[in-house]
Design a protein around this motif. Sequence first.
Motif, PDB file in Angstrom:
ATOM      1  N   ALA A  46       0.840  -1.191   0.000  1.00 13.76           N
ATOM      2  CA  ALA A  46       0.000   0.000   0.000  1.00 13.76           C
ATOM      3  C   ALA A  46       0.876   1.241   0.000  1.00 13.76           C
ATOM      4  CB  ALA A  46      -0.912  -0.022   1.224  1.00 13.76           C
ATOM      5  N   ARG A  47       0.407   2.249  -0.702  1.00 13.15           N
ATOM      6  CA  ARG A  47       1.177   3.478  -0.802  1.00 13.15           C
ATOM      7  C   ARG A  47       0.695   4.487   0.215  1.00 13.15           C
ATOM      8  NH1 ARG A  47       2.066   6.999  -6.360  1.00 13.15           N
ATOM      9  NH2 ARG A  47       3.536   8.513  -5.495  1.00 13.15           N
ATOM     10  N   PHE A  97      -4.487  -3.453 -13.262  1.00 17.19           N
ATOM     11  CA  PHE A  97      -4.179  -3.952 -11.919  1.00 17.19           C
ATOM     12  C   PHE A  97      -4.901  -3.125 -10.856  1.00 17.19           C
ATOM     13  CE2 PHE A  97      -1.591  -3.841  -8.050  1.00 17.19           C
ATOM     14  CZ  PHE A  97      -1.473  -5.192  -7.772  1.00 17.19           C
ATOM     15  N   VAL A  98      -4.971  -1.832 -11.064  1.00 16.05           N
ATOM     16  CA  VAL A  98      -5.565  -0.936 -10.073  1.00 16.05           C
ATOM     17  C   VAL A  98      -7.091  -0.960 -10.143  1.00 16.05           C
ATOM     18  CG1 VAL A  98      -5.783   1.482  -9.364  1.00 16.05           C
ATOM     19  CG2 VAL A  98      -3.548   0.556  -9.979  1.00 16.05           C
ATOM     20  N   THR A  99      -7.650  -0.981 -11.372  1.00 16.51           N
ATOM     21  CA  THR A  99      -9.096  -0.803 -11.536  1.00 16.51           C
ATOM     22  C   THR A  99      -9.847  -2.096 -11.859  1.00 16.51           C
ATOM     23  OG1 THR A  99      -8.979  -0.378 -13.919  1.00 16.51           O
ATOM     24  CG2 THR A  99      -8.638   1.506 -12.440  1.00 16.51           C
ATOM     25  N   ILE A 107      -0.924  -1.565 -15.716  1.00 13.68           N
ATOM     26  CA  ILE A 107      -1.021  -0.971 -14.371  1.00 13.68           C
ATOM     27  C   ILE A 107      -2.444  -0.492 -14.113  1.00 13.68           C
ATOM     28  CG2 ILE A 107      -0.253   0.943 -12.923  1.00 13.68           C
ATOM     29  CD1 ILE A 107       2.482   0.702 -14.275  1.00 13.68           C
ATOM     30  N   PHE A 108      -3.049   0.118 -15.115  1.00 17.61           N
ATOM     31  CA  PHE A 108      -4.446   0.572 -15.003  1.00 17.61           C
ATOM     32  C   PHE A 108      -5.361  -0.610 -14.688  1.00 17.61           C
ATOM     33  CE2 PHE A 108      -8.610   1.902 -16.319  1.00 17.61           C
ATOM     34  CZ  PHE A 108      -8.659   3.284 -16.158  1.00 17.61           C
TER      35      PHE A 108
END
Length: 237
Positions: free
Chosen positions: A3-4, A223-225, A220-221
């Motif tokens: 987590a960032r 993976f996130v959404t 990446i998009f």
Amino acid sequence: MAARNPGQEFDITTGAVCVYASRVADCVRALKKVGGSHIPIASVATGFPTGQVPLKTRLEEIRLAVDDGASEIDIVINRAYALSGNWKGVYDEVRLMREACGEAHMKTILATGELGSMTNVYKASLVCMMAGADFIKTSTGKEGVNATIPVALVMVRAIREYYHKTGYKVGFKPAGGIRSAKDACLWLALMKEELGDEWLQPHLFRIGASSLLTDIERQIFHFVTGRYAAAHELPMA
């Protein structure tokens, strides 16, 4: 992926920004404005992409690019010398280019799609390493055939042989035609299997990523959404 935390920044940047020699000074100014002065500037010098200009001109272009702020120089070898078996000619020119680079990092482009045979690819790899190349690179990206796995296998095994005989580690860069994140994983696997983990680091391995960057952004998009982005949602698209 961890987590960032708010305000946390990942120390991830491109390996270098690559421009023609005439735009190095502009690139230095642009990166300085956006706080990117730490990103290396690579210049494709020596009459890129064909190298069909006099040697004196090619050497002067290298010196000008370095003076303007390039910390990496991409040169192209004399394909006519390679195709005619004039390996001493290739060595002598690359050696002079190495001297013209001074402290700058030198990547030597073999243009493997125009060398005619795997034997020539192997010889060109060894000659350029002996002449002082820090990296050997498959292609300019402008040839009809660019980075391919069979050619890469020849080049990385030449790197391995050179390292075993000299103790000197030379880097490798495939360029041209690498467009997907899956392709990038294939190249990473090749380096790990043939040369080991150290050659997975940016000081010894780069990928020409002009076409690849958009797909990495898409992955990446996703993976996130959980979904793939439409083209208008991605700046690089």
